[in-house]
Scaffold this active site. Structure first.
Site, PDB file in Angstrom:
ATOM      1  N   ASP A  27      79.020  78.103  -2.247  1.00  0.00           N
ATOM      2  CA  ASP A  27      79.498  78.612  -0.971  1.00  0.00           C
ATOM      3  C   ASP A  27      80.266  77.475  -0.302  1.00  0.00           C
ATOM      4  O   ASP A  27      80.131  76.303  -0.690  1.00  0.00           O
ATOM      5  CB  ASP A  27      78.316  79.055  -0.113  1.00  0.00           C
ATOM      6  CG  ASP A  27      78.742  79.555   1.256  1.00  0.00           C
ATOM      7  OD1 ASP A  27      79.686  80.371   1.325  1.00  0.00           O
ATOM      8  OD2 ASP A  27      78.154  79.110   2.261  1.00  0.00           O
ATOM      9  N   ASP A  29      81.383  77.136   3.654  1.00  0.00           N
ATOM     10  CA  ASP A  29      80.990  76.734   5.005  1.00  0.00           C
ATOM     11  C   ASP A  29      79.489  76.461   5.069  1.00  0.00           C
ATOM     12  O   ASP A  29      78.671  77.342   4.815  1.00  0.00           O
ATOM     13  CB  ASP A  29      81.360  77.831   6.013  1.00  0.00           C
ATOM     14  CG  ASP A  29      82.853  78.137   6.004  1.00  0.00           C
ATOM     15  OD1 ASP A  29      83.645  77.185   6.027  1.00  0.00           O
ATOM     16  OD2 ASP A  29      83.218  79.329   5.967  1.00  0.00           O
TER      17      ASP A  29
END
Length: 267
Positions: A27, A29
């Site tokens: 991922d 952020d």
């Protein structure tokens, strides 16, 4: 009756399982870059005045971000939070102007605030995540980014790491391919597919409940949780095999890794 304890891998066992797999799907952020903080600020700048304008007494808080928004595609986050306050708005379309009170209009208003902050302040990757990325590549694993954000490309470029990833599956790719957003495992499965792999051959690295759930439900080989505020127990309950506060806790990955262990961590 007390529930059975959730099995948790030790760092040593997590390293061993990781090295038995073929790729790491990150991922963005909150995992590679601290842009989750920028997103949190942008959501607060959207919803705090919005709730006040509607005379709703229950204020927007960081807990709302983690419960309803974190890790989800932008419009899904808007919809989920509004439902928590029993607010129903027209869906609108993705080209709605930010001033429009539709789900898409509010999402675009948030994105304007995020873009302004990113352009003004920039972003740098987490040092520990960068060391972990280096070690993963040194160990011979493939890497990809799988993000719900439609801003993944500019964030990766601003952080100076876009060239590290041949495969980036973001919110724009998901929309183009008709993939359901997290907590569905569809985007992670597509990232694995682009690498020529099956989910069980890949690691998912996530800081959000929805992303951890995607890794669990997609039956990925290992789900690494990174606690940037969602909570260790909560990420474990969502399906993480181990939760760390920084990815360099897992270093060194192997004797061939050029990374050095964190001070105080065992070799």
């Amino acid at each position: 009756m007390t529930s059975a304890p959730i099995p948790v891998l030790s760092p040593t066992d997590a390293r061993e399982r990781l090295l038995s797999l073929k790729a790491v799907l990150f991922d963005l952020d909150g995992v590679l870059t601290p842009t989750a903080d920028v997103h949190m600020s942008a959501w607060a700048r959207l919803f705090s005045p919005y709730l006040a304008s509607r005379g709703i007494a229950e204020p927007y808080t960081d807990a709302d971000y983690f419960a309803y928004i974190d890790g989800k595609p932008r419009y899904d986050g808007v919809r989920s939070f509004l439902a928590s306050r029993s607010i129903s708005l027209p869906e609108g379309t993705p080209d709605d102007p930010p001033q429009l009170d539709t789900v898409c209009g509010l999402g675009n208003r948030k994105n304007s605030a995020f873009t302004e902050s990113l352009e003004a302040d920039g972003v740098a990757p987490y040092p520990g995540s960068l060391r972990f990325l280096d070690a993963v590549v040194d160990a011979g694993l493939l890497v990809a980014v799988v993000s719900s954000s439609r801003n993944a490309d500019p964030v990766l470029r601003a952080a100076g790491i876009r060239d590290r990833f041949d495969v980036v599956v973001d919110g724009l790719v998901a929309a183009e391919m008709g993939l359901a957003g997290k907590p569905s495992p569809a985007t992670y499965a597509y990232g694995a597919h682009l690498l020529g792999l099956l989910p069980e051959q890949c690691v998912v690295v996530e800081d959000a409940h929805s992303g951890v759930q995607a890794g669990r439900d997609g039956k990925f080989g290992l789900v690494l949780g990174v606690d940037r505020g969602a909570g260790v127990a909560e990420l474990l309950e969502s399906g993480a095999d181990i939760v760390v506060d920084d990815l360099d806790v897992l270093l060194p990955l192997s004797s061939h890794s050029s990374s050095t262990p964190t001070p105080g961590e065992p070799e």
